[in-house]
Design a protein around this motif. Sequence first.
Motif, PDB file in Angstrom:
ATOM      1  N   CYS A   1      -3.523  -0.783  -5.670  1.00 30.29           N
ATOM      2  CA  CYS A   1      -3.359  -0.575  -7.112  1.00 30.29           C
ATOM      3  C   CYS A   1      -3.434  -1.922  -7.830  1.00 30.29           C
ATOM      4  O   CYS A   1      -3.154  -2.967  -7.236  1.00 30.29           O
ATOM      5  CB  CYS A   1      -1.988   0.066  -7.338  1.00 30.29           C
TER       6      CYS A   1
ATOM      7  N   HIS B   1       1.761   1.951  -2.839  1.00 25.80           N
ATOM      8  CA  HIS B   1       2.459   3.191  -3.220  1.00 25.80           C
ATOM      9  C   HIS B   1       1.519   4.382  -3.342  1.00 25.80           C
ATOM     10  O   HIS B   1       1.965   5.496  -3.511  1.00 25.80           O
ATOM     11  CB  HIS B   1       3.212   2.996  -4.540  1.00 25.80           C
ATOM     12  N   GLU B   2       0.208   4.152  -3.260  1.00 26.46           N
ATOM     13  CA  GLU B   2      -0.743   5.255  -3.478  1.00 26.46           C
ATOM     14  C   GLU B   2      -1.161   5.825  -2.122  1.00 26.46           C
ATOM     15  O   GLU B   2      -2.290   5.670  -1.685  1.00 26.46           O
ATOM     16  CB  GLU B   2      -1.967   4.737  -4.233  1.00 26.46           C
TER      17      GLU B   2
ATOM     18  N   GLU C   1      -2.038   9.739  -7.217  1.00 27.68           N
ATOM     19  CA  GLU C   1      -1.098   9.105  -8.165  1.00 27.68           C
ATOM     20  C   GLU C   1      -1.837   8.412  -9.311  1.00 27.68           C
ATOM     21  O   GLU C   1      -1.526   8.651 -10.475  1.00 27.68           O
ATOM     22  CB  GLU C   1      -0.144   8.175  -7.414  1.00 27.68           C
TER      23      GLU C   1
HETATM   24 ZN   LIG Z   1      -0.805   2.765  -8.602  1.00 28.78          ZN
END
Ligand SMILES: [Zn+2]
Length: 339
Positions: free
Chosen positions: A46, A67-68, A150
């Motif tokens: 990201c 986090h993705e 996300e």
């Molecule tokens: Zn992200």
Amino acid sequence: MKFATQMPLDEVYLLLRTGHIERQQCLSRPLVEDYVRVRFLACGLCGSDMSKFEGTSPVSLPFSLGHEFIAQVEEVGSTVPSLKPGDFVTSDLNFRCGACDHCLAGRSHLCRVGQSGLFSNRAFASRGNLHHSYLLPLEADPSRHLVLSEPLSCVLYALDWAAPKTADRVLVVGAGGIGLCAAFALSLQAREAPFDIADIMSARLLTLDSLLESAGRAVLVPAGEYDVVLDVSGTAAGLATACRSVRGGGTVCSMSHLDRASDAAFLLAELTRRDVNFKVSYLNGPRENLRRAVRMLASSWNPSWDVLIEQRPLRDLQSVLDGRRKSPFNKSVIVISGA
Ligand SMILES: [Zn+2]
Ligand SMILES: [Zn+2]
């Protein structure tokens, strides 16, 4: 609370200092009752990972990025309601307490508890223990493009606000990962005219342009005035382009985080006396947007678009981060284990 005596050995890649990732081996932590142990399958890079890696968005180190992700559940704590071993999941970015004023008012992405670091990223690793409330079952084969869930959910939230009409001229500024998600979402709309997506990196436009077919055009320089402009560049220069490209009375929605930009003073000058609707859209709004994103990617992703996504093994994380700013790929994904 029961602790397993034999814990698996995990591989974790940590940001140790600005620009430097290190691989470490450690025992899995014991599973707490409302947590879920997952095996990570793949995780997208990201823009926010990049700014932490480059030190423009400072974090306390060592820090775990990523986090993705998509993952498979290995074990669930005793009070976890709806997940079981074997389930494939993706993750929300936000903890939503359900009780604070923002959560009660339908702005759970701004949850007063969720912003305080109950969860950090941690998916550039073989396994992780995560609070169950972050996880959403995929209910589909865990194809790697689902790592876009996300970021796509954030785009859907922004597009809901910008609400382009079918006849509107639409411009997306930035053809990185969020731009790819925006192009995907817009290409599914029945638009009367193709949308434009612009980037200063021509390498990110060529393949995208051919894949968009009649739905959109990838352009180096925006042409004329647009009714709705989505700035997903992550840069002050991109936001300036967005503001210059919108017609008077039009709509600009920026998803860039420019709180540490050295100079955003252009903003007022560009927008003053032009009656522009302007919003800085943050995260993905209600949780439902993540479900929508998962469904859209599962049902409508064209596999020919996979060529826009770089896929590299976890051991290459350092070099993927080093090269991301100049990468010709619209999105970089780290493949962790067989998906
Ligand atoms: Zn992200
Ligand atoms: Zn809350």
